[in-house]
Design a protein around this motif. Structure first.
Motif, PDB file in Angstrom:
ATOM      1  N   GLY A 103     -12.653 -18.196  39.135  1.00 45.56           N
ATOM      2  CA  GLY A 103     -13.315 -19.023  38.145  1.00 45.56           C
ATOM      3  C   GLY A 103     -12.816 -18.724  36.743  1.00 45.56           C
ATOM      4  N   TYR A 104     -13.560 -19.152  35.743  1.00 46.65           N
ATOM      5  CA  TYR A 104     -13.176 -18.926  34.354  1.00 46.65           C
ATOM      6  C   TYR A 104     -13.364 -17.466  33.963  1.00 46.65           C
ATOM      7  N   GLY A 105     -14.473 -16.855  34.421  1.00 45.75           N
ATOM      8  CA  GLY A 105     -14.777 -15.483  34.022  1.00 45.75           C
ATOM      9  C   GLY A 105     -14.404 -14.433  35.051  1.00 45.75           C
ATOM     10  N   GLY A 106     -13.887 -14.857  36.191  1.00 49.74           N
ATOM     11  CA  GLY A 106     -13.543 -13.910  37.252  1.00 49.74           C
ATOM     12  C   GLY A 106     -13.742 -14.552  38.610  1.00 49.74           C
ATOM     13  N   THR A 107     -13.806 -13.721  39.620  1.00 53.10           N
ATOM     14  CA  THR A 107     -13.963 -14.214  40.987  1.00 53.10           C
ATOM     15  C   THR A 107     -15.354 -14.789  41.201  1.00 53.10           C
ATOM     16  N   ILE A 108     -15.411 -15.962  41.823  1.00 54.07           N
ATOM     17  CA  ILE A 108     -16.673 -16.574  42.209  1.00 54.07           C
ATOM     18  C   ILE A 108     -16.783 -16.461  43.726  1.00 54.07           C
ATOM     19  N   ARG A 109     -17.842 -15.825  44.200  1.00 50.71           N
ATOM     20  CA  ARG A 109     -18.051 -15.661  45.633  1.00 50.71           C
ATOM     21  C   ARG A 109     -19.126 -16.635  46.111  1.00 50.71           C
ATOM     22  N   VAL A 110     -18.839 -17.255  47.240  1.00 55.32           N
ATOM     23  CA  VAL A 110     -19.724 -18.288  47.772  1.00 55.32           C
ATOM     24  C   VAL A 110     -19.979 -18.008  49.246  1.00 55.32           C
ATOM     25  N   ALA A 183     -13.484 -24.170  40.974  1.00 51.51           N
ATOM     26  CA  ALA A 183     -13.360 -22.981  41.817  1.00 51.51           C
ATOM     27  C   ALA A 183     -14.341 -23.019  42.984  1.00 51.51           C
ATOM     28  N   VAL A 184     -15.563 -23.471  42.733  1.00 56.33           N
ATOM     29  CA  VAL A 184     -16.555 -23.531  43.805  1.00 56.33           C
ATOM     30  C   VAL A 184     -16.146 -24.562  44.854  1.00 56.33           C
ATOM     31  N   VAL A 185     -15.647 -25.705  44.415  1.00 52.61           N
ATOM     32  CA  VAL A 185     -15.157 -26.723  45.362  1.00 52.61           C
ATOM     33  C   VAL A 185     -14.055 -26.128  46.234  1.00 52.61           C
TER      34      VAL A 185
END
Length: 222
Positions: A103-110, A183-185
């Motif tokens: 993501g913009y600020g780092g890793t996005i975990r889903v 990033a989430v998509v």
């Protein structure tokens, strides 16, 4: 009045060294005990939060019923993904599959709940460092944006549609924050691709009973 002389043993260097050593040992022991207690509390908190997320993306009724012990690891596109199997009548009815993207600020975990037909039940962000008030609308507690993935699958959503509208896809972006939803998509899409590639093993109830080491070895072989 004369000052009382200290006992001879207190004047020896060895005494002071031993005393300092004992103080250091006691301090170190106290720190180790405190660290172990803190680790246990942190791990317990993580498990509770994970159970809550799994309950939100699968038919599990409560976090206490989350199948934390039924894990399967698969390797897809150079990255290992962990899945938790939800069973009904001895069959895997759904899995909660972890995925991530930058993501913009780092890793996005889903974590993505997927039924046996490869359809998204729900998705939830489990970790991110996006800008508060701007990129954190990916959180279900802040907006319903992430609900747009429910019912999606590789079969009903074309490859090119797995993108935000700005990139020609079907998913909304946020005003002033495109990188975060993008990033989430990507993470949800990757979860579906991983499920599709390893569907046989993810839906095998025996796979969730194997050790993590066995599962990793099989993922590498596959």
């Amino acid at each position: 009045m004369s000052t009382p002389e200290r006992p001879t043993y207190q004047q020896r260097t060895a005494y002071h060294v031993t005393l300092l050593g004992m103080v250091a040992l006691i301090s170190s022991t106290a720190l180790v005990i405190a660290d172990l207690q803190t680790r246990e509390q942190i791990e317990a908190q993580r498990e509770r939060q994970l159970g809550e997320r799994i309950a939100q993306v699968t038919p599990v009724r409560t976090a206490a019923d989350a199948p934390l012990e039924r894990t399967v690891s698969v390797r897809h596109d150079g990255r290992e993904h962990t899945a938790w199997q939800y069973l009904e009548d001895g069959e895997v009815a759904a899995v909660a599959l972890e995925s991530q993207a930058q993501g913009y600020g780092g890793t996005i975990r889903v974590i993505v709940g997927i039924d046996r037909d490869g359809e998204v039940l729900a998705a939830r962000v489990t970790e991110h460092q996006e800008t508060p008030g701007l990129g954190d609308d990916i959180e279900a507690e802040r907006s319903d944006w992430i609900d747009a993935f429910e019912g999606r699958s590789l079969g009903n959503t074309a490859e090119d549609d797995w993108a935000v509208e700005k990139d020609g896809g079907e998913f909304d972006q946020f005003t002033g924050a495109t990188i975060t939803p993008r990033a989430v998509v990507a993470a949800v899409h990757t979860a579906l691709l991983a499920f599709n590639a390893h569907q046989g093993r993810l839906l095998d109830p025996r796979a969730g009973q194997r050790t993590a080491e066995d599962a990793t070895e099989e993922a590498d072989d596959g």
